[in-house]
Design a protein around this motif. Structure first.
Motif, PDB file in Angstrom:
ATOM      1  N   PRO A   1       0.798  -1.232   0.000  1.00 34.24           N
ATOM      2  CA  PRO A   1       0.000   0.000   0.000  1.00 34.24           C
ATOM      3  C   PRO A   1       0.831   1.283   0.000  1.00 34.24           C
ATOM      4  O   PRO A   1       0.476   2.256  -0.654  1.00 34.24           O
ATOM      5  CB  PRO A   1      -0.828  -0.111   1.284  1.00 34.24           C
ATOM      6  N   TYR A   2       1.953   1.300   0.706  1.00 34.90           N
ATOM      7  CA  TYR A   2       2.769   2.519   0.794  1.00 34.90           C
ATOM      8  C   TYR A   2       3.570   2.807  -0.473  1.00 34.90           C
ATOM      9  O   TYR A   2       4.196   3.849  -0.591  1.00 34.90           O
ATOM     10  CB  TYR A   2       3.696   2.485   2.014  1.00 34.90           C
ATOM     11  N   HIS A   3       3.537   1.867  -1.434  1.00 35.31           N
ATOM     12  CA  HIS A   3       4.131   2.105  -2.754  1.00 35.31           C
ATOM     13  C   HIS A   3       3.063   2.517  -3.772  1.00 35.31           C
ATOM     14  O   HIS A   3       3.402   2.979  -4.858  1.00 35.31           O
ATOM     15  CB  HIS A   3       4.812   0.850  -3.298  1.00 35.31           C
ATOM     16  N   LEU A   4       1.808   2.322  -3.420  1.00 37.09           N
ATOM     17  CA  LEU A   4       0.719   2.526  -4.369  1.00 37.09           C
ATOM     18  C   LEU A   4      -0.149   3.752  -4.107  1.00 37.09           C
ATOM     19  O   LEU A   4      -0.784   4.258  -5.027  1.00 37.09           O
ATOM     20  CB  LEU A   4      -0.204   1.294  -4.356  1.00 37.09           C
ATOM     21  N   SER A   5      -0.184   4.214  -2.866  1.00 38.54           N
ATOM     22  CA  SER A   5      -1.147   5.242  -2.492  1.00 38.54           C
ATOM     23  C   SER A   5      -0.546   6.250  -1.524  1.00 38.54           C
ATOM     24  O   SER A   5       0.037   5.858  -0.504  1.00 38.54           O
ATOM     25  CB  SER A   5      -2.364   4.564  -1.839  1.00 38.54           C
TER      26      SER A   5
ATOM     27  N   LYS B   1       4.943   9.222   3.462  1.00 35.02           N
ATOM     28  CA  LYS B   1       4.527   9.552   2.094  1.00 35.02           C
ATOM     29  C   LYS B   1       4.965   8.425   1.174  1.00 35.02           C
ATOM     30  O   LYS B   1       5.715   7.542   1.576  1.00 35.02           O
ATOM     31  CB  LYS B   1       5.117  10.889   1.648  1.00 35.02           C
ATOM     32  N   LEU B   2       4.482   8.470  -0.051  1.00 34.42           N
ATOM     33  CA  LEU B   2       4.774   7.446  -1.044  1.00 34.42           C
ATOM     34  C   LEU B   2       6.275   7.198  -1.129  1.00 34.42           C
ATOM     35  O   LEU B   2       7.066   8.140  -1.127  1.00 34.42           O
ATOM     36  CB  LEU B   2       4.243   7.901  -2.408  1.00 34.42           C
ATOM     37  N   CYS B   3       6.679   5.939  -1.167  1.00 39.86           N
ATOM     38  CA  CYS B   3       8.105   5.633  -1.274  1.00 39.86           C
ATOM     39  C   CYS B   3       8.323   4.506  -2.275  1.00 39.86           C
ATOM     40  O   CYS B   3       7.463   3.655  -2.478  1.00 39.86           O
ATOM     41  CB  CYS B   3       8.680   5.265   0.085  1.00 39.86           C
ATOM     42  N   ALA B   4       9.481   4.530  -2.885  1.00 29.19           N
ATOM     43  CA  ALA B   4       9.839   3.509  -3.871  1.00 29.19           C
ATOM     44  C   ALA B   4      10.120   2.181  -3.172  1.00 29.19           C
ATOM     45  O   ALA B   4      10.590   2.140  -2.037  1.00 29.19           O
ATOM     46  CB  ALA B   4      11.057   3.954  -4.666  1.00 29.19           C
ATOM     47  N   SER B   5       9.855   1.114  -3.877  1.00 30.84           N
ATOM     48  CA  SER B   5      10.134  -0.234  -3.391  1.00 30.84           C
ATOM     49  C   SER B   5      11.639  -0.444  -3.245  1.00 30.84           C
ATOM     50  O   SER B   5      12.434   0.061  -4.039  1.00 30.84           O
ATOM     51  CB  SER B   5       9.571  -1.233  -4.410  1.00 30.84           C
TER      52      SER B   5
END
Length: 72
Positions: free
Chosen positions: A37-41, A52-56
């Motif tokens: 979820p934290y990579h998508l939204s 905030k959004l973070c890269a895998s």
């Protein structure tokens, strides 16, 4: 010149260049390979320790490998 693990000293650095991850790039990669979820939204990421959004990590490892290979 080939460097082996034992040739690396604590504190050694290597300049590889840089890469800035864009929002759409992060989401596109996550949808295909790491749908956390934290990579998508933005909203889901805001509820985590990332904030905030973070890269895998897989995505950052792939970019690191590309920069390393391009350096040679």
């Amino acid at each position: 010149m080939i460097r082996y693990f034992e040739d690396i000293a604590i504190g050694d650095e290597m300049e590889l260049g840089s890469h800035t991850f864009g929002r759409e790039e992060i989401i596109r990669f996550a949808q295909q390979y790491d749908p956390q979820p934290y990579h998508l939204s933005d909203a889901a990421a805001a509820q985590t320790h990332f904030g905030k959004l973070c890269a895998s990590g897989w995505q950052t490892a792939g970019i690191f490998m590309r920069l390393l290979v391009q350096k040679k």
